[in-house]
Scaffold this active site. Structure first.
Site, PDB file in Angstrom:
ATOM      1  CB  SER A 109      -0.840  -0.126   1.213  1.00 57.57           C
ATOM      2  OG  SER A 109      -0.349  -0.058   2.477  1.00 57.57           O
ATOM      3  CB  THR A 112       8.479   1.856   3.010  1.00 56.38           C
ATOM      4  OG1 THR A 112       8.070   0.782   4.018  1.00 56.38           O
ATOM      5  CG2 THR A 112       9.749   2.259   3.203  1.00 56.38           C
ATOM      6  CG  ASP A 778     -31.062   2.064  12.271  1.00 61.57           C
ATOM      7  OD1 ASP A 778     -30.112   1.367  12.188  1.00 61.57           O
ATOM      8  OD2 ASP A 778     -31.692   2.400  13.369  1.00 61.57           O
ATOM      9  CE1 TYR A 967     -33.337  -0.689  12.243  1.00 62.95           C
ATOM     10  CE2 TYR A 967     -35.412  -0.637  10.685  1.00 62.95           C
ATOM     11  CZ  TYR A 967     -34.454   0.157  11.641  1.00 62.95           C
ATOM     12  OH  TYR A 967     -34.752   1.334  12.002  1.00 62.95           O
TER      13      TYR A 967
END
Length: 1228
Positions: A109, A112, A778, A967
């Site tokens: 990724s 360094t 939600d 839910y």
């Protein structure tokens, strides 16, 4: 003017004044800051326009941040040759803001590279940097690369390197330059810190980066203190932070020991000390620290909390919860060594062989050499062997199958390791002796045997599991305590507690194994094996942790995803293997063992090798982001409502890092192709204030400037926070302020001296650093409104904001949501706004009228609340007019209950005789009920569990956010294919294929909503055991009530997927002096079917027939009173209220003392106040609060949600109704 949907107070990103939704949606500040007609496509353009008008205020910090970021990005591109990608952009944004942070990212990724460029950027600005690497080889490579980068970028750099690869002369020269301070950058190893800290401590470093945090701890945990001192942390601050950490440790031990008095004392002391620490840190100008790499679990020393306490972040752990492994098995042959080597030949290089003991491992290595196979053992770290393996000179390494093995945890070669072979199922094998005690082994044993225990034994097992789990983080301290106890040394309170728990565990396990009945049950179970070796009994249980970690060596995160790996288990013990499969499937939804003979090895290995090539290309620089045409490591901030849900989601992807943003925790993990941050909005972030008179004067003046007079005829919008003009309606929302545990919506109510928590500002502070924001609130209109508010609040800072929807909090559902974002559904938002405005006009208006007429400021009314109160009042009053009696009779040895009028009761009391006739007897098929909807769940929670509706709803919310159920606010009975698969797995495992009968229910329903169901095929006893054993780790602690509610949800759902039941029904006529009562009784069950799990028709004894003398056991007047369950049923049947408001309506009626709730079934008895309030509202506002009108309004809202009604027309009709029906009463 164009009518905005809403206006927001305190929300202009530049001046903090009011702003309308249309401006925020365009990414613009308010029209006071930028006049109408201003166009802007990005925040940079907005800032330019503001500066031109000399109006730049609150966005000034963003200007400085963007300037710094652009400079850094250009600097990076000039040196590296291409632009930053994904995660590098995130790190750069944090770096230029002066933030310390942990790098959460996989192989390839660009960690360094980023660290080196950040180092050069600091040096270019005259700042000093320190880079720490785990090995001399890595430090040397980084140093050379740093010099190359400096030359490319034209940076004049004084760089020093110190490590073991230097010559003695080079080391001496480096130390001399360090002594003189003649350097910009020092590149060294973690071993250098303790050896030369006195020399280093002469300097303050503006930038410190540790390439591998774990290596720092391996050297010594005091390196953390040293790094902090090098950043500018004073001894006083460090000591204060250590005191906080020490108190935290003492507090946890006191909690484990159950010393409540000590817990309270430590809690108060720690709060004071933390406040002092925050003040001290704010006075320091600390350098930036970047901690790269994850932590091994064993390294999670409490000193790491120094980072959190001082720098505001916490380092995460390895992502062992992520795996992409093909799990295969094959039965062990007579010659397991030859079988293993044959597999190595077939699978090729890049293998790891795990064995149970060194002797077998050495035999495999010896036989491999004879066969010409390059295989070496790795029982301890051997650098030369590891390097040969990485170069491809060795086909495989052999190591021990133990979580402490160097090959299980201490190796990370994603470009090399292709497969693992377990020679024998990884297992714990132990004798029940104190000296052989191991927390993981005993936890596994107790969890696996609890299913065969009953009563007190199971209770003791659960208690010990809980105690051992709490001791697990202190395993080393426990071993030290046992040693001290054996030596007779003095023990602390924690030591005594630990020793007592361990002794209790050993004694309890011994007692189980000495009980012949329990021992036989264990021996016949499929989870635990007892083996007898040299006359001694050994316990054998699977070591699932070792299997997960060992097989996980083949599947690692890299910049592009999760590499595919292969694991083969040579099964030496089918029973232990069965237990391993079972526990693995509970930890990972997708885990499934397949037989080696059924696998397409060529295809599997081709996939494995494709990933290895990609990883090598990335690591060696042959594959840069542009080559793929995609951004492989995008950065995402997901915002949900609750901290519980946020923690649950983050934990799906490993142990998250933690960032604290203005008091709000943000959890950060890597999913392979993204850096994901998850945080919580704490529910709604905006609400209508109770009156515009109660907000800040400046805010009110600006609104008046835009909209003119708040009055519209005899309507004053100031009183309702809804402005009405000829051209439309504008609700005015204020921020929800949180202060000292309380919530405020009116500015004037905020206590003096309290700086309220501004959740939106805290989220903005993080959102500005990411590429994408996903709103995971939600999946209903309330959640959509929260998402809409967040979208507008963040829009000026972030270009890419989208909505994600999931109906269960599981890893599968979250990954699916991440892959399928959508826009905000404005129809749902408008419906929620209409509901809120309607409640403000009608509910608020009627409440004011009630308060004035009854001279009580605590009264309230509402459109839904009133007809519901009417049902309760009318039913109660009707029962007073028509009295009937419940009578319990005993005839022979059978009890029956009848409901009779007064005259029949009098005859019965006098004659004490009844005539019973059997009319018919039949077999009847009984179908299972559908899975729960919200109202049905609440009804059963009230009737069966004795819970109140609002408490049951809170419990269901916890279960949903913990990922245990779907839910819970739904009126759908639909079951998805995933739900049916869960039911099939459980029912077939428990009862066999013949009982399973899949049903999707609700086929005609529209939308994605589903019934309430469990998300895993585990019943309540299995769940309790898995939670206690730590196999399932939740963000909250489950209570007895949580388990009870989960149990009825689970049973109801599983029953809905099972065969019908066949029952025997007897029909009777009971005659009392000519009065005939018909009775039906279920008197037998021909086929249990679903009633094995969910009893719908309890069996009662048959009634004797003929004319019989009876004994009247008791009788009482039936007062027909509605229970909470009855009211919930009526609300659903009559279309009044919604799943999200059912419980709230009942709670309000009780809170206002319109009803009082009594008994286990929560009977709702109207009070005198309740009856008077209802009569008043019915007489004065009968049409307004009628059931028909309320139902029609609900239908309007539903129509807006699906786009079948216009928001503007509905709100206009509601306003007209309010103006005619309510406003005149308020004026008078």
């Amino acid at each position: 003017m164009e009518v905005p949907l809403v206006a927001y107070l305190h929300s202009c990103p530049n001046c903090g004044g009011p702003i309308t939704s249309d401006r925020l949606a365009s990414g613009l500040p308010c029209r006071e800051c930028l006049p109408d007609g201003a166009k802007a496509g990005s925040i940079k353009q907005v800032i330019t326009a503001l500066r031109k008008r000399k109006a730049l205020q609150g966005l000034a910090w963003v200007e400085a941040y963007l300037r710094g970021y652009e400079e850094f990005a250009e600097f990076f591109k000039r040196i590296v040759g291409f632009e930053m990608w994904g995660a590098q952009r995130l790190w750069a944004r944090r770096f230029v803001r002066g933030k310390s942070f942990a790098i959460v990212a996989p192989t390839g990724s660009g960690k360094t590279t980023f660290i080196l460029i950040a180092t050069l950027y600091s040096a270019k600005q005259g700042k000093r940097a320190l880079l720490i690497f785990p090995t001399s080889a890595l430090a040397h490579q980084a140093y050379k690369k740093l010099l190359t980068f400096a030359e490319r970028g034209g940076v004049s750099l004084k760089a020093l390197a110190y490590h073991s690869l230097l010559t003695e002369r080079e080391k001496k020269e480096a130390l001399e330059a360090l002594e003189r301070g003649d350097f910009d950058v020092l590149v060294t190893t973690s071993a250098f810190l303790p050896k030369r800290f006195e020399l280093l401590s002469r300097y303050k470093f503006d930038f410190v980066a540790a390439d591998d945090v774990d290596s720092i701890l391996r050297a010594t945990s005091k390196n953390i203190d040293r790094i902090l001192r090098l950043l500018g942390v004073s001894d006083a601050v460090l000591n204060t932070a250590l005191e906080v950490i020490n108190l935290t440790k003492q507090l946890r031990k006191a909690e484990v020991a159950g010393d409540l008095k000590e817990v309270e004392r430590l809690d108060q002391e720690m709060a004071k000390l933390r406040a002092k620490l925050r003040e001290e840190v704010q006075r320091l100008k600390l350098g930036v620290f970047v901690a790269s790499g994850a932590l091994a679990k064993a390294r999670r020393t409490v000193r790491l909390l120094l980072f959190r306490e001082i720098l505001g972040f916490d380092v995460g752990g390895r992502a062992e919860g992520l795996r992409n492994v093909v799990d295969l098995y094959v039965e062990a042959s007579d010659n397991v060594i030859e079988q293993t080597l044959a597999l190595v030949k077939r699978l090729g290089p890049g293998g790891i062989i795990y064995v149970q003991d060194r002797e077998l491992g050495e035999a495999i290595v010896e036989r491999a050499r004879e066969a010409g196979l390059a295989v070496e053992h790795f029982f301890r770290p051997r650098r030369g062997v590891l390097e040969s393996f990485e170069r491809g000179e060795l086909a495989a390494l052999v190591g021990l199958a133990s979580s402490r093995s160097a090959l299980v945890r201490g190796i990370d070669l994603p470009h090399v390791i292709r497969y693992v072979i377990f020679v024998g199922v990884p297992k714990f094998k132990f004798r029940v002796r104190l000296e052989e005690f191991s927390i993981p082994a005993y936890l596994t044993f107790l969890y696996n045997v609890r299913s065969v225990l009953a009563g007190d034994a199971r209770y003791k097992a659960d208690r010990l599991i809980g105690q051992l789990k709490r001791l697990a983080p202190y395993a080393l301290s426990v071993q030290e305590a046992l040693k001290k106890a054996s030596e007779g040394a003095e023990l602390s309170s924690f030591d005594r507690h630990a020793v007592d728990v361990v002794k209790s565990a050993v004694e309890f396990v011994n007692s189980l194994l000495q009980n012949e009945e329990i021992r036989k049950a264990i021996e016949t179970s499929s989870e635990v094996k007892l083996a007898y070796i040299d006359g001694e009994m050994y316990v054998l249980v699977p070591d699932v942790t070792t299997y997960i970690q060992g097989s996980g060596r083949t599947s690692r995160l890299y910049a592009g995803g999760l590499s595919k790996g292969l694991s083969v288990v040579i099964v030496d013990d089918p029973k232990v293997f069965h237990a391993l499969k079972r526990e693995l499937s509970l930890r990972f939804d997708e885990a499934e063992f397949k037989h080696l003979g059924e696998a397409d090895l060529d295809k599997i290995l081709a996939d494995v090798d494709r990933d290895r090539k990609t990883i090598r290309d990335i690591m060696e620089g042959r594959l840069v982001p542009a080559a793929r045409g995609v951004d492989l490591m995008r950065t995402i901030l997901m915002v949900v409502e609750s901290p519980t849900k946020a923690r649950t989601i983050a934990n799906f992807f490993g142990r998250p890092s933690l960032i604290i943003s203005e008091g709000i925790p943000i959890y950060e993990v890597s999913t392979g192709d993204a850096v994901l941050m998850v945080t919580a909005s704490l529910g709604h972030i905006y609400e209508l204030p109770t009156s515009l008179n109660k907000i800040d004067q400046r805010q009110r003046e600006v609104l008046a400037k835009w909209f003119g007079d708040f009055k519209h005829g005899n309507y004053d919008g100031e009183n309702y926070a809804v402005i009405v003009k000829e051209y439309g309606f504008v609700p005015v929302y204020n921020k929800i302020w949180r202060c000292r545990g309380a919530v405020y919506v009116d500015d004037i109510d905020i206590p003096p001296g309290c700086k309220p928590l501004d959740v939106l500002e805290a989220i903005r502070n993080i959102a500005v650093e990411v590429d994408t924001v996903l709103l995971g609130t939600d999946p209903d209109s309330e959640g959509e409104k929260i998402a809409f508010d967040l979208y507008l609040g963040l829009r000026p800072y972030v270009q890419d904001i989208r909505r994600v929807e999931f109906h269960e909090v599981t890893r599968r559902a979250i990954l699916n949501a991440l892959a399928n974002p959508r826009g905000v559904n404005f129809s749902l938002v408008k419906a929620q706004i209409v509901r809120r405005v309607e409640d403000r006009w009608i509910g608020f208006g009627l409440s004011k009228i009630l308060q004035a007429n009854f001279k009580n400021p605590n009264l309230s009314a509402g459109r839904v609340q009133t007809p519901v109160l009417g049902w309760i009042v009318n039913t109660y009053e009707e029962s007073l007019k028509n009295r009937v009696y419940n009578v319990e009779l005993q005839l022979n040895d059978v009890d029956i209950r009848l409901q009779v009028p007064r005259d029949v009761l009098d005859v019965l009391r006098k004659k004490k005789r009844v005539a019973i006739k059997l009319v018919a007897r039949e077999r009847r098929q009984v179908n299972p009920p559908p899975p729960y909807t919200t109202d049905e769940l609440l009804r059963d929670a009230v009737n069966k569990l004795g819970l109140s509706a609002d408490y049951a709803m809170r419990l269901a919310q916890d279960l949903f956010e913990s990922g245990l159920i779907t839910y819970h606010r739904t009126d759908s009975t639909r079951v998805s294919t995933a739900g049916i698969a869960i039911a099939r797995e459980y029912i077939v495992r428990k009862f066999g294929e013949g009982v399973f009968k899949p049903r999707s229910w609700g086929e005609a329903e529209e939308g994605a909503h589903e019934a309430i169901r469990p998300t895993r095929p585990i019943d309540v006893e299995e769940l309790r055991g898995l939670v206690n054993a730590g196999v399932i780790q939740l963000a909250i602690q489950l209570t007895k009530s949580h388990y009870q509610l989960y149990d009825i949800i689970f049973r109801r759902f599983m029953a809905s997927q099972m065969e019908p039941s066949v029952v025997e029904v007897a029909k009777y006529n009971v005659e009392i002096d000519g009065h005939v009562i018909q009775l039906e009784r279920t008197v037998g069950v021909a086929y249990m079917g679903f009633q094995t799990l969910y009893q719908l028709t309890p069996v009662e004894p048959e009634l004797p027939t003929g004319t019989l003398d009876v004994v009247i056991k008791r009788y009482r007047v039936v007062r027909r009173v509605l229970s909470q369950a009855d009211v919930l049923a009526l609300m659903r049947q009559r279309g009044i209220g919604r799943p999200s408001t059912y419980a709230h309506i009942l709670q309000v009626l009780a809170k206002r003392y319109y009803v009082y709730v009594t008994g286990r079934t929560k009977l709702m008895i109207p009070t005198k106040r309740g009856r008077e309030i209802f009569r008043f509202l019915k007489e004065a506002f009968g049409k307004l609060v009628s059931e028909d009108r309320t139902r029609l309004i609900e239908q309007y809202m539903d129509a807006i949600e699906v786009g079948k009604a216009r928001y503007e027309e509905v709100i206009a009709e509601l306003y007209d109704e309010f103006r005619k029906e309510v406003l005149p009463h308020l004026a008078s």
